[in-house]
Design a protein around this motif. Sequence first.
Motif, PDB file in Angstrom:
ATOM      1  N   GLU A 176       0.839  -1.201   0.000  1.00  0.00           N
ATOM      2  CA  GLU A 176       0.000   0.000   0.000  1.00  0.00           C
ATOM      3  C   GLU A 176       0.875   1.253   0.000  1.00  0.00           C
ATOM      4  O   GLU A 176       0.602   2.223  -0.710  1.00  0.00           O
ATOM      5  CB  GLU A 176      -0.951  -0.009   1.202  1.00  0.00           C
ATOM      6  CG  GLU A 176      -1.862   1.195   1.278  1.00  0.00           C
ATOM      7  CD  GLU A 176      -2.783   1.351   0.064  1.00  0.00           C
ATOM      8  OE1 GLU A 176      -3.281   2.483  -0.138  1.00  0.00           O
ATOM      9  OE2 GLU A 176      -3.012   0.386  -0.687  1.00  0.00           O
ATOM     10  N   ARG A 182       2.230   1.647  -3.450  1.00  0.00           N
ATOM     11  CA  ARG A 182       1.172   2.131  -4.345  1.00  0.00           C
ATOM     12  C   ARG A 182       0.962   3.634  -4.167  1.00  0.00           C
ATOM     13  O   ARG A 182       0.864   4.383  -5.139  1.00  0.00           O
ATOM     14  CB  ARG A 182      -0.146   1.391  -4.087  1.00  0.00           C
ATOM     15  CG  ARG A 182      -1.247   1.748  -5.110  1.00  0.00           C
ATOM     16  CD  ARG A 182      -2.608   1.261  -4.671  1.00  0.00           C
ATOM     17  NE  ARG A 182      -3.092   1.884  -3.451  1.00  0.00           N
ATOM     18  CZ  ARG A 182      -3.556   3.146  -3.363  1.00  0.00           C
ATOM     19  NH1 ARG A 182      -3.600   3.920  -4.418  1.00  0.00           N
ATOM     20  NH2 ARG A 182      -3.971   3.629  -2.203  1.00  0.00           N
ATOM     21  N   ASP A 234      -0.500   3.146  -8.906  1.00  0.00           N
ATOM     22  CA  ASP A 234      -1.307   1.936  -8.763  1.00  0.00           C
ATOM     23  C   ASP A 234      -0.634   0.662  -9.266  1.00  0.00           C
ATOM     24  O   ASP A 234      -0.877  -0.423  -8.749  1.00  0.00           O
ATOM     25  CB  ASP A 234      -2.650   2.108  -9.476  1.00  0.00           C
ATOM     26  CG  ASP A 234      -3.554   3.096  -8.745  1.00  0.00           C
ATOM     27  OD1 ASP A 234      -3.298   3.360  -7.547  1.00  0.00           O
ATOM     28  OD2 ASP A 234      -4.503   3.602  -9.369  1.00  0.00           O
ATOM     29  N   SER A 235       0.199   0.773 -10.281  1.00  0.00           N
ATOM     30  CA  SER A 235       0.810  -0.437 -10.845  1.00  0.00           C
ATOM     31  C   SER A 235       2.116  -0.834 -10.132  1.00  0.00           C
ATOM     32  O   SER A 235       2.654  -1.912 -10.373  1.00  0.00           O
ATOM     33  CB  SER A 235       1.079  -0.254 -12.340  1.00  0.00           C
ATOM     34  OG  SER A 235       2.041   0.776 -12.537  1.00  0.00           O
ATOM     35  N   PRO A 279       2.895  -1.853  -6.994  1.00  0.00           N
ATOM     36  CA  PRO A 279       2.964  -3.103  -6.222  1.00  0.00           C
ATOM     37  C   PRO A 279       3.136  -4.342  -7.101  1.00  0.00           C
ATOM     38  O   PRO A 279       3.919  -5.230  -6.781  1.00  0.00           O
ATOM     39  CB  PRO A 279       1.627  -3.149  -5.484  1.00  0.00           C
ATOM     40  CG  PRO A 279       1.211  -1.723  -5.366  1.00  0.00           C
ATOM     41  CD  PRO A 279       1.695  -1.080  -6.648  1.00  0.00           C
ATOM     42  N   GLU A 280       2.414  -4.390  -8.213  1.00  0.00           N
ATOM     43  CA  GLU A 280       2.523  -5.556  -9.088  1.00  0.00           C
ATOM     44  C   GLU A 280       3.886  -5.611  -9.772  1.00  0.00           C
ATOM     45  O   GLU A 280       4.446  -6.701  -9.961  1.00  0.00           O
ATOM     46  CB  GLU A 280       1.380  -5.564 -10.099  1.00  0.00           C
ATOM     47  CG  GLU A 280       0.057  -5.868  -9.423  1.00  0.00           C
ATOM     48  CD  GLU A 280      -1.134  -5.756 -10.339  1.00  0.00           C
ATOM     49  OE1 GLU A 280      -0.954  -5.566 -11.562  1.00  0.00           O
ATOM     50  OE2 GLU A 280      -2.263  -5.880  -9.830  1.00  0.00           O
ATOM     51  N   TYR A 331      -4.621  -8.025  -4.652  1.00  0.00           N
ATOM     52  CA  TYR A 331      -3.999  -7.794  -5.967  1.00  0.00           C
ATOM     53  C   TYR A 331      -4.241  -9.024  -6.845  1.00  0.00           C
ATOM     54  O   TYR A 331      -3.346  -9.851  -7.055  1.00  0.00           O
ATOM     55  CB  TYR A 331      -2.495  -7.531  -5.810  1.00  0.00           C
ATOM     56  CG  TYR A 331      -2.192  -6.316  -4.972  1.00  0.00           C
ATOM     57  CD1 TYR A 331      -2.206  -5.037  -5.534  1.00  0.00           C
ATOM     58  CD2 TYR A 331      -1.901  -6.438  -3.615  1.00  0.00           C
ATOM     59  CE1 TYR A 331      -1.943  -3.921  -4.761  1.00  0.00           C
ATOM     60  CE2 TYR A 331      -1.636  -5.322  -2.836  1.00  0.00           C
ATOM     61  CZ  TYR A 331      -1.660  -4.069  -3.413  1.00  0.00           C
ATOM     62  OH  TYR A 331      -1.404  -2.965  -2.644  1.00  0.00           O
TER      63      TYR A 331
END
Length: 191
Positions: free
Chosen positions: A70, A73, A78-79, A81-82, A150
């Motif tokens: 978090e 992020r 937003d992308s 963490p992935e 996620y």
Amino acid sequence: MAIPELSSLLEMSYMGVKQHCIKLEELGYVKAWRVPRVQVGRPQKLYKLTKKADPLFPTGGVGLVLSLLEGVRMSFGDSAPEKLLYHYFEKERDLWLKAVRPGKSLVEKATRFADARTRSGHFCHCHYNVKEGFFIEEYHHPLHEVFVKYPNLMAMETRMMEQALGTQVDRDVRKGSHGVKCTIYRIGTLG
């Protein structure tokens, strides 16, 4: 699972496993229930873990991981963490490749893969049936809560599995052979 399956998996006698199951049930770690057989015969007695057993299985520090993701992020988008977790799955894939490399057939490689995952805190094993072919059932995933937050990570992990096994892997969540919800990884081909 039923005692004969547990006995085979644990490489213990039927009576030894039965005694452990009875004791674990008395302590509240497992619950037993009876399932009617499809053909003739007495109902089969199955055992499953209760919530009291949850602390015995690793969760991968989920609270810390989710908090860090978090923060990533919020700081980087937003992308982020992935993207960060992509590197984690690359490392996992490399470990899986090491584990499956000695396997001569896809079945042996998938079995070695399932064994490696079990050693790392997952609970999975391989199955085959005529209708579905060869597949891995997984009943515990240490990063389950991270996947809930996620969900794209499920596809990422599956792609890394495909790379490690060298074949298509389809992921599905449903009731497994023991009548409880699990993740099924269908191995695409046996060639």
